[in-house]
Design an enzyme around this catalytic site. Sequence first.
Site, short mmCIF file in Angstrom:
data_model
loop_
_atom_site.label_atom_id
_atom_site.label_comp_id
_atom_site.label_asym_id
_atom_site.label_seq_id
_atom_site.Cartn_x
_atom_site.Cartn_y
_atom_site.Cartn_z
N GLY A 159 0.84 -1.19 0.00
CA GLY A 159 0.00 0.00 0.00
C GLY A 159 0.88 1.24 0.00
O GLY A 159 1.82 1.36 0.79
N THR A 169 9.12 -2.73 -7.78
CA THR A 169 7.80 -2.55 -7.16
C THR A 169 7.76 -1.38 -6.18
O THR A 169 6.83 -0.58 -6.18
CB THR A 169 7.36 -3.83 -6.45
OG1 THR A 169 7.47 -4.92 -7.34
CG2 THR A 169 5.93 -3.72 -5.98
N ALA A 203 16.15 0.93 -3.87
CA ALA A 203 14.98 0.04 -3.80
C ALA A 203 14.97 -0.99 -4.92
O ALA A 203 14.56 -2.14 -4.69
CB ALA A 203 13.70 0.86 -3.82
N VAL A 252 16.74 -4.50 -4.43
CA VAL A 252 16.35 -5.38 -3.34
C VAL A 252 14.99 -5.98 -3.65
O VAL A 252 14.07 -5.28 -4.07
CB VAL A 252 16.28 -4.61 -2.00
CG1 VAL A 252 15.87 -5.54 -0.86
CG2 VAL A 252 17.63 -3.94 -1.70
N GLY A 258 12.01 7.07 -14.16
CA GLY A 258 12.72 5.81 -13.97
C GLY A 258 14.21 5.97 -14.17
O GLY A 258 14.85 6.84 -13.58
N GLY A 301 15.97 9.46 -14.84
CA GLY A 301 16.04 10.52 -13.85
C GLY A 301 14.73 11.27 -13.71
O GLY A 301 13.65 10.69 -13.85
N ASP A 361 7.56 4.48 -4.16
CA ASP A 361 7.27 4.83 -2.76
C ASP A 361 8.54 5.22 -2.02
O ASP A 361 8.53 6.13 -1.18
CB ASP A 361 6.59 3.66 -2.06
CG ASP A 361 5.21 3.37 -2.64
OD1 ASP A 361 4.60 4.29 -3.21
OD2 ASP A 361 4.75 2.22 -2.53
N ASN A 402 3.78 2.22 2.74
CA ASN A 402 5.16 2.14 2.27
C ASN A 402 5.88 3.47 2.43
O ASN A 402 7.04 3.53 2.87
CB ASN A 402 5.19 1.73 0.79
CG ASN A 402 4.68 0.34 0.54
OD1 ASN A 402 4.57 -0.47 1.45
ND2 ASN A 402 4.36 0.06 -0.71
#
Length: 305
Positions: A38, A247, A281, A284, A220, A223, A251, A42
């Site tokens: 959510g 994903t 992010a 991972v 993305g 930049g 956030d 997040n």
Amino acid sequence: MKIAVVGSYGAGLTMRVPRSPAAGETLAGGEFSEGPGGKGSNQAIGAARLGAQVSLLTAVGDDAFGAAARELWQAEGIDASHVIVGTKPTMVGFILVEPDGENRIVIASGALDELDADAVGSFSAAIADADILVVSMEIPEPAVIAALRLGREHGTTTLLNPAPARPLPDEAWPLIDILTPNQTEAPVLLGLPADHGLREADLVAELGARVAGDVVLTRGGAGALVLSGGVVTEVAAQRVEHVVDTTGAGDAFTAALAVGLAGGADLVDSVRLAGCAGAHAVTVLGVIPALARRADLDLPIGENA
């Protein structure tokens, strides 16, 4: 650094797949995992991990997913005392992740449909006390507008992360200090067709003509474009060797952007910090594990960093 977040919580049911199935196709070889998600939750966790005091308003069901959410927020040090318990189940999102890290998400909103303007009104004191109010759009439109309006009334900087995107009503635009769409969300906000033909710089200009404040167009791996004070600045992306899962990148970006601003950095420097968090992010697997802590980022955070 005090940040108030009005947004969503949901359980993320993730399937890593060799590719996305075609219509009517059953595809074998998936790997399943379950975890919290959510956008609001997040973003709240991401901001708390970077050192902010965070208050969260969302809605969950009276079910196991809702109970797990409260345990998570307590562990992350988030004030969830205003979270609504609805009559419907907690939101669930089903996520397909392809080998290159790209994802597709379907959401059943459940209890979030019960997050209304009255619920947002009960969060007024937290909004007034915050340096930054972060609002995302996985919640009903009346709640979005009510939160932005309270932010404006209390003099709290409002940051709208317009995801998932839908055309904004006229009353919303003057309530927004910082708008952060990506390149696919921007034309949706403007009510443009898919074949609009505008360059990204033109989209930023169109958004800037409507919003009361600044615009950050995220792109993305390319930049971001930042429109502030009538000037467009291009902020380069942070490079990563291998993308694992995109994903939670948006956030993570939003959380770090809010923390940078709450800590006194200007918008461009805050976008650079946000880019570092987003880049971390994507390296991972999973959303919550991917949300950075201070030690994970190369840039200073906050006035006393």
